[in-house]
Scaffold this motif. Structure first.
Motif, PDB file in Angstrom:
ATOM      1  N   LEU A   1       0.866  -1.170   0.000  1.00 31.95           N
ATOM      2  CA  LEU A   1       0.000   0.000   0.000  1.00 31.95           C
ATOM      3  C   LEU A   1       0.910   1.230   0.000  1.00 31.95           C
ATOM      4  O   LEU A   1       1.771   1.354   0.858  1.00 31.95           O
ATOM      5  CB  LEU A   1      -0.917   0.002   1.222  1.00 31.95           C
ATOM      6  N   ARG A   2       0.647   2.121  -0.943  1.00 31.49           N
ATOM      7  CA  ARG A   2       1.569   3.227  -1.175  1.00 31.49           C
ATOM      8  C   ARG A   2       1.143   4.517  -0.482  1.00 31.49           C
ATOM      9  O   ARG A   2      -0.055   4.854  -0.462  1.00 31.49           O
ATOM     10  CB  ARG A   2       1.710   3.476  -2.677  1.00 31.49           C
ATOM     11  N   CYS A   3       2.150   5.202   0.054  1.00 34.04           N
ATOM     12  CA  CYS A   3       1.912   6.489   0.710  1.00 34.04           C
ATOM     13  C   CYS A   3       3.097   7.391   0.440  1.00 34.04           C
ATOM     14  O   CYS A   3       4.251   7.004   0.671  1.00 34.04           O
ATOM     15  CB  CYS A   3       1.731   6.301   2.219  1.00 34.04           C
ATOM     16  N   ASN A   4       2.822   8.581  -0.067  1.00 33.52           N
ATOM     17  CA  ASN A   4       3.843   9.603  -0.235  1.00 33.52           C
ATOM     18  C   ASN A   4       3.477  10.816   0.607  1.00 33.52           C
ATOM     19  O   ASN A   4       2.305  11.161   0.727  1.00 33.52           O
ATOM     20  CB  ASN A   4       3.987   9.992  -1.710  1.00 33.52           C
ATOM     21  N   TYR A   5       4.479  11.448   1.163  1.00 33.42           N
ATOM     22  CA  TYR A   5       4.211  12.566   2.068  1.00 33.42           C
ATOM     23  C   TYR A   5       4.845  13.841   1.541  1.00 33.42           C
ATOM     24  O   TYR A   5       5.752  13.821   0.708  1.00 33.42           O
ATOM     25  CB  TYR A   5       4.738  12.257   3.470  1.00 33.42           C
ATOM     26  N   SER A   6       4.333  14.915   2.049  1.00 33.40           N
ATOM     27  CA  SER A   6       4.898  16.231   1.783  1.00 33.40           C
ATOM     28  C   SER A   6       5.060  16.927   3.122  1.00 33.40           C
ATOM     29  O   SER A   6       4.095  17.067   3.875  1.00 33.40           O
ATOM     30  CB  SER A   6       3.960  17.030   0.878  1.00 33.40           C
ATOM     31  N   SER A   7       6.298  17.316   3.395  1.00 36.45           N
ATOM     32  CA  SER A   7       6.557  17.940   4.693  1.00 36.45           C
ATOM     33  C   SER A   7       7.796  18.809   4.598  1.00 36.45           C
ATOM     34  O   SER A   7       8.796  18.402   4.017  1.00 36.45           O
ATOM     35  CB  SER A   7       6.748  16.875   5.776  1.00 36.45           C
ATOM     36  N   SER A   8       7.717  19.969   5.204  1.00 37.18           N
ATOM     37  CA  SER A   8       8.848  20.892   5.197  1.00 37.18           C
ATOM     38  C   SER A   8       9.808  20.616   6.355  1.00 37.18           C
ATOM     39  O   SER A   8      10.882  21.185   6.417  1.00 37.18           O
ATOM     40  CB  SER A   8       8.344  22.329   5.284  1.00 37.18           C
ATOM     41  N   VAL A   9       9.409  19.760   7.243  1.00 37.75           N
ATOM     42  CA  VAL A   9      10.240  19.388   8.379  1.00 37.75           C
ATOM     43  C   VAL A   9      10.280  17.871   8.437  1.00 37.75           C
ATOM     44  O   VAL A   9       9.457  17.202   7.808  1.00 37.75           O
ATOM     45  CB  VAL A   9       9.685  19.964   9.701  1.00 37.75           C
TER      46      VAL A   9
END
Lengths: 114, 111
Positions: free
Chosen positions: B21-29
């Motif tokens: 199961l795929r998950c991509n994140y976006s985070s500045s920290v």
């Protein structure tokens, strides 16, 4: 150790009425969160309470409100119910909010508006 | 703003097959990342979480996830699917003030 408990399990209300949902956090947890899970809309953040204060609010109208009591339990009030308020309302708790803390969820309260 | 994207609203596997199961994140920290599972008519249960340290995280029920900073991914895997794994799975990223969830992936397991 008891987990997060929510009541009632199911609630049926008529459009325009008010609904009150209740949540008891895990012992020792001071933060309580409310999420709405409506069909097809995923988990939407509603409210965060910590130490009796509202700390953050999601993009919901003011008729969604709540409070946290001195024993850290919480209630969510939804006024002037609309049909689209029908959803599973999930309460969660954690120790005082620090990034990375695990948030533990209750079983939810199903609200049906007819 | 921090967010997660789950690829695929539904994933179907046969019993005994690999689950991905795929998950991509976006985070500045540096992110704190979670996987939760929701069985029908129940609340969410924590499967595993990544905070710091080892990038391969082992969770309950044989699931694991690998944090890959270069790919901004946190995919969930299980070597062999069981019928009881059929559920909805949510990836989430932690901000200071709340947990932000992906849209969920429903895992279907066929005999």
């Amino acid at each position: 150790e008891a987990g997060v408990t929510q009541s009632p399990t199911h609630l049926i209300k008529t459009r325009g009425q008010q609904a009150t949902l209740r949540c008891s956090p895990i012992s020792g947890h001071t933060s309580v969160y409310w999420y709405q899970q409506a069909l097809g809309l995923g988990l939407q953040f509603l409210l965060w309470y910590d130490e009796g204060e509202e700390r953050n609010r999601g993009n919901f109208p003011p008729r969604f409100s709540g409070r946290q009591f001195p024993n850290y339990s919480s209630e969510l009030n939804v006024n002037a119910l609309e049909l689209e308020d029908s959803a599973l309302y999930l309460c969660a708790s954690s120790p005082r909010r620090v990034s990375g803390n695990t948030i533990y969820f209750g079983e939810g309260s199903w609200l049906t508006v007819v | 703003a921090q967010s997660v994207t789950q690829l695929g609203s539904h994933v179907s596997v046969s019993e005994g097959a690999l689950v991905l199961l795929r998950c991509n994140y976006s985070s500045s920290v540096p992110p704190y990342l979670f996987w939760y599972v929701q069985y029908p008519n129940q609340g969410l249960q924590l499967l595993l979480k990544y905070t710091t340290g080892a990038t391969l995280v082992k969770g309950i029920n044989g699931f694991e996830a690998e944090f890959k900073k270069s790919e901004t991914s946190f995919h969930l895997t299980k070597p062999s699917a069981h019928m009881s794994d059929a559920a909805e799975y949510f990836c989430a990223v932690s901000t200071f003030q709340k947990l932000v969830f992906g849209t969920g992936t429903r895992l279907l397991v066929s005999p």
